[in-house]
Write a protein that holds these residues in place. Structure first.
Motif, PDB file in Angstrom:
ATOM      1  N   PRO A 168       0.798  -1.228   0.000  1.00 42.28           N
ATOM      2  CA  PRO A 168       0.000   0.000   0.000  1.00 42.28           C
ATOM      3  C   PRO A 168       0.829   1.275   0.000  1.00 42.28           C
ATOM      4  O   PRO A 168       0.315   2.357  -0.298  1.00 42.28           O
ATOM      5  N   SER A 169       2.085   1.170   0.372  1.00 44.93           N
ATOM      6  CA  SER A 169       3.021   2.304   0.315  1.00 44.93           C
ATOM      7  C   SER A 169       4.427   1.721   0.286  1.00 44.93           C
ATOM      8  O   SER A 169       4.603   0.506   0.394  1.00 44.93           O
ATOM      9  N   ASP A 170       5.423   2.570   0.140  1.00 40.63           N
ATOM     10  CA  ASP A 170       6.800   2.077   0.147  1.00 40.63           C
ATOM     11  C   ASP A 170       7.206   1.638   1.551  1.00 40.63           C
ATOM     12  O   ASP A 170       6.893   2.320   2.541  1.00 40.63           O
ATOM     13  N   TYR A 177      15.257  -1.690  12.084  1.00 47.36           N
ATOM     14  CA  TYR A 177      14.057  -0.867  11.909  1.00 47.36           C
ATOM     15  C   TYR A 177      13.240  -1.370  10.734  1.00 47.36           C
ATOM     16  O   TYR A 177      13.757  -1.971   9.786  1.00 47.36           O
ATOM     17  N   TYR A 178      11.940  -1.134  10.811  1.00 45.33           N
ATOM     18  CA  TYR A 178      11.027  -1.362   9.677  1.00 45.33           C
ATOM     19  C   TYR A 178      10.273  -0.062   9.493  1.00 45.33           C
ATOM     20  O   TYR A 178       9.602   0.424  10.409  1.00 45.33           O
ATOM     21  N   PHE A 179      10.379   0.513   8.302  1.00 51.02           N
ATOM     22  CA  PHE A 179       9.846   1.846   8.027  1.00 51.02           C
ATOM     23  C   PHE A 179       8.715   1.759   7.001  1.00 51.02           C
ATOM     24  O   PHE A 179       8.915   1.256   5.891  1.00 51.02           O
ATOM     25  N   VAL A 180       7.538   2.231   7.385  1.00 46.08           N
ATOM     26  CA  VAL A 180       6.364   2.217   6.525  1.00 46.08           C
ATOM     27  C   VAL A 180       6.019   3.654   6.148  1.00 46.08           C
ATOM     28  O   VAL A 180       5.706   4.481   7.019  1.00 46.08           O
ATOM     29  N   LEU A 181       6.098   3.962   4.877  1.00 40.58           N
ATOM     30  CA  LEU A 181       5.737   5.310   4.429  1.00 40.58           C
ATOM     31  C   LEU A 181       4.224   5.491   4.473  1.00 40.58           C
ATOM     32  O   LEU A 181       3.455   4.536   4.326  1.00 40.58           O
ATOM     33  N   SER A 182       3.820   6.714   4.654  1.00 43.82           N
ATOM     34  CA  SER A 182       2.397   7.042   4.721  1.00 43.82           C
ATOM     35  C   SER A 182       1.705   6.715   3.406  1.00 43.82           C
ATOM     36  O   SER A 182       2.263   6.897   2.319  1.00 43.82           O
ATOM     37  N   ASN A 239       0.399  11.440   2.193  1.00 43.54           N
ATOM     38  CA  ASN A 239       1.466  12.237   1.580  1.00 43.54           C
ATOM     39  C   ASN A 239       2.724  12.087   2.437  1.00 43.54           C
ATOM     40  O   ASN A 239       2.919  12.815   3.412  1.00 43.54           O
ATOM     41  N   PRO A 240       3.584  11.115   2.101  1.00 43.53           N
ATOM     42  CA  PRO A 240       4.741  10.847   2.964  1.00 43.53           C
ATOM     43  C   PRO A 240       5.697  12.018   3.099  1.00 43.53           C
ATOM     44  O   PRO A 240       6.421  12.116   4.092  1.00 43.53           O
ATOM     45  N   SER A 241       5.719  12.924   2.129  1.00 42.36           N
ATOM     46  CA  SER A 241       6.666  14.037   2.198  1.00 42.36           C
ATOM     47  C   SER A 241       6.274  15.081   3.231  1.00 42.36           C
ATOM     48  O   SER A 241       7.119  15.845   3.696  1.00 42.36           O
ATOM     49  N   THR A 242       4.998  15.114   3.623  1.00 45.38           N
ATOM     50  CA  THR A 242       4.550  16.114   4.603  1.00 45.38           C
ATOM     51  C   THR A 242       3.871  15.515   5.822  1.00 45.38           C
ATOM     52  O   THR A 242       3.770  16.170   6.862  1.00 45.38           O
ATOM     53  N   ASP A 243       3.387  14.285   5.738  1.00 41.62           N
ATOM     54  CA  ASP A 243       2.714  13.669   6.887  1.00 41.62           C
ATOM     55  C   ASP A 243       3.702  13.468   8.034  1.00 41.62           C
ATOM     56  O   ASP A 243       4.909  13.317   7.809  1.00 41.62           O
ATOM     57  N   PRO A 244       3.213  13.428   9.277  1.00 41.80           N
ATOM     58  CA  PRO A 244       4.110  13.229  10.421  1.00 41.80           C
ATOM     59  C   PRO A 244       4.866  11.908  10.329  1.00 41.80           C
ATOM     60  O   PRO A 244       4.406  10.942   9.702  1.00 41.80           O
ATOM     61  N   LEU A 245       6.023  11.885  10.958  1.00 42.86           N
ATOM     62  CA  LEU A 245       6.808  10.667  11.112  1.00 42.86           C
ATOM     63  C   LEU A 245       6.728  10.259  12.581  1.00 42.86           C
ATOM     64  O   LEU A 245       7.057  11.057  13.471  1.00 42.86           O
ATOM     65  N   VAL A 246       6.282   9.030  12.836  1.00 44.82           N
ATOM     66  CA  VAL A 246       6.063   8.565  14.201  1.00 44.82           C
ATOM     67  C   VAL A 246       6.919   7.336  14.471  1.00 44.82           C
ATOM     68  O   VAL A 246       6.832   6.335  13.755  1.00 44.82           O
ATOM     69  N   LEU A 247       7.765   7.418  15.492  1.00 44.13           N
ATOM     70  CA  LEU A 247       8.544   6.270  15.949  1.00 44.13           C
ATOM     71  C   LEU A 247       7.695   5.465  16.915  1.00 44.13           C
ATOM     72  O   LEU A 247       7.077   6.027  17.826  1.00 44.13           O
ATOM     73  N   ASN A 280       3.839   8.462   8.455  1.00 42.62           N
ATOM     74  CA  ASN A 280       4.956   7.554   8.270  1.00 42.62           C
ATOM     75  C   ASN A 280       5.248   6.916   9.624  1.00 42.62           C
ATOM     76  O   ASN A 280       5.295   7.618  10.644  1.00 42.62           O
ATOM     77  N   VAL A 281       5.427   5.595   9.663  1.00 47.17           N
ATOM     78  CA  VAL A 281       5.633   4.912  10.938  1.00 47.17           C
ATOM     79  C   VAL A 281       6.953   4.152  10.899  1.00 47.17           C
ATOM     80  O   VAL A 281       7.205   3.350   9.990  1.00 47.17           O
ATOM     81  N   LEU A 282       7.780   4.403  11.917  1.00 52.48           N
ATOM     82  CA  LEU A 282       9.086   3.777  12.037  1.00 52.48           C
ATOM     83  C   LEU A 282       9.077   2.843  13.248  1.00 52.48           C
ATOM     84  O   LEU A 282       8.982   3.297  14.384  1.00 52.48           O
ATOM     85  N   TYR A 283       9.142   1.539  12.993  1.00 49.62           N
ATOM     86  CA  TYR A 283       9.161   0.542  14.066  1.00 49.62           C
ATOM     87  C   TYR A 283      10.611   0.209  14.396  1.00 49.62           C
ATOM     88  O   TYR A 283      11.402  -0.129  13.499  1.00 49.62           O
TER      89      TYR A 283
END
Length: 497
Positions: free
Chosen positions: A46-48, A66-71, A74-82, A127-130
């Protein structure tokens, strides 16, 4: 990108610019980090997605996975959450697989689990960073086993080092609003790491992270507040009688976390006995294992692996200590602040009231390890939901001072609780947030999803919000995924919950 034949020069330029921007978003990632497919999932992601290791100590070979799921927005502007799971010693794939990741996992029996798209994934809006932290947890590891002796402060320092190096690998996300989040023992991980990041920003440590705030779900915070929370919770939920409540209060004078007399201890054992057979993560839910494989009680010798160690401080442990109202019959000598290992506690391998078979089957498959760029089990060992590999010292003490510091200097904070969790009851979180003494700017009220009451909230000065989720247990997004995505989306957007 296909370009229409009839296209003006300015439009052509704009299209090429957009295409270049999208290309750069992918190309800035480390070579080989992109995840192109996942065993068990049929279709286009569903996303990169990206995954891999960041080395935080070259000499020791200490690497965090880490496993990083892009939003999906809009991944370029949406928040990034660890996102961090707790334990200490539990993998953040717990959140990825069972809570708010992009997939719902279906058991495949003897085959690999099947993955279906999760309509309530937190990657819908962010964007979610596990992160598996500290080293030795999940897929993170070190070539020097001395690194498996760690604690609150070292974990925060290592996670900060990880973030600084990770943002160097993914610099296009430095401008995104950044939030740190987690649950359970991450009630310690989140504020201590947030403080490390805040200090780094203040000192000009580069790269400068765009930290905006943090979230904690059903998180431990303070031995006294959390330890005294169980009895009022049990009475409020109708689990103990008013007579027993009165007996306990008379014997313990309202202080339950560390009984100082035998009468108080005796009355607390009565409470334990009444609550013995409940699922401590959600009192409304049954246990998933048979009684033969997992006896469930509130005593810490029977606590599930991921939460048996909650609430420790840097104080010496007494011969008998109560944490969250539960007795801990641990009598071996311990060092100050050290959390005892499983063998010392005499704990078995069964995890009462939980089932991690799907995640274990998926993450220990070689094709999955290869797809997500993780080391094979032959090198770093099998993936475990919660590991006994680390020797952990709880050396940060109460989290209240961290919360006061962070909120006082302007960082947003959301403290949320599933209101049927008996492991870290909402009564303790509500009490310590109130104890900060901030003015109430949004009085206790219900909040809604689909015109139905989803829980209750109270807002304070300094951007501090306390929130309950009605009917949810310890892992809120697992029990109430729609409601969790709703408050998550509203809070990140800065709108009223």
């Amino acid at each position: 990108m296909a370009i229409p034949r009839r296209c003006s020069a300015p439009l052509l330029g704009l299209l090429f610019l957009l295409a270049g921007g999208l290309c750069c978003l992918s190309l800035a990632a480390p070579e080989g980090a992109r995840i192109t497919s996942l065993p068990g999932f049929n279709g286009t992601l569903p996303s990169d997605h990206y995954g891999g290791y960041v080395t935080i100590d070259e000499e020791h070979g200490r690497k965090l996975y880490y496993y990083f799921v892009l939003s999906e927005g809009n991944p370029s502007t949406d928040p990034l959450v660890l996102w961090l799971n707790g334990g200490p010693g539990c993998s953040s794939f717990d959140g990825f697989v069972y809570e708010h990741g992009p997939f719902n996992f279906e058991s495949g029996g003897k085959s690999l689990p099947k993955l279906h798209l999760n309509p309530y994934s937190w990657s819908k809006v962010s964007n979610v960073l596990y992160l598996d932290s500290p080293a030795g947890v999940g897929l993170s590891y070190s070539n020097n086993k001395s690194d498996y002796v760690t604690g609150d402060l070292k974990t925060a320092s290592d996670s900060h080092k990880f973030l600084l190096k990770w943002f160097q690998l993914y610099p296009e996300f430095l401008a995104n609003p950044f939030y740190i989040s987690g649950e359970s023992y991450a009630g310690v991980y989140v504020p201590t790491l947030s403080y490390e990041v805040a200090q780094g920003i203040k000192s000009g440590v580069e790269p400068i992270l765009n930290l905006k705030g943090y979230m904690v779900g059903n998180g431990v915070a303070d031995a006294v507040f959390d330890g005294d929370a169980l009895v009022p919770f049990a009475f409020g939920m109708g689990l103990i009688s008013s007579d027993l409540l009165q007996e306990v209060n008379n014997a313990c004078s309202g202080s339950y976390w560390n009984p100082t007399n035998e009468n108080c201890e005796s009355q607390l054992h009565k409470v334990d006995k009444v609550l013995d057979d409940l699922n401590i993560y959600d009192i409304l839910e049954p246990c998933y294992h048979s009684p033969e494989s997992s006896e469930v009680t509130l005593r810490n010798d029977k606590l599930p692996l991921s939460f048996r160690r909650l609430g420790e401080t840097n104080r010496p442990l007494p011969v008998r200590k109560r944490m969250f109202g539960r007795s801990w019959p641990y009598r071996a000598p311990v060092k100050q602040g050290r959390i005892p290992t499983w063998p010392e506690l005499g704990l078995g391998s069964a995890v009462p009231c939980t089932d991690d078979q799907v995640a274990t089957a998926w993450l220990n498959d070689e094709s999955v390890r290869s797809a997500i760029h993780a080391e094979m089990a032959s090198i770093i060992g099998p993936w475990e939901l919660c590991t006994d590999k680390i020797d952990f010292y709880s050396d940060a003490g109460s989290m209240i001072k961290y919360h006061k510091n962070l909120t006082a200097i302007g960082y947003r904070a959301l403290i949320f609780s599933g209101d049927h969790d008996m492991c870290v009851p909402y009564t303790g979180s509500e009490a310590w947030t109130r104890s900060l003494g901030y003015g109430i700017i949004d009085e206790w009220r219900p909040w809604y999803v689909d015109a139905q009451v989803a829980g209750y909230t109270q807002g304070y000065d300094h951007n501090l919000t306390f929130l309950t989720i009605k009917g949810a247990g310890h892992t809120v997004p697992e029990y109430k995924p729609k409601e969790a995505l709703a408050f998550y989306t509203r809070w990140l957007a800065g709108t009223s919950i």
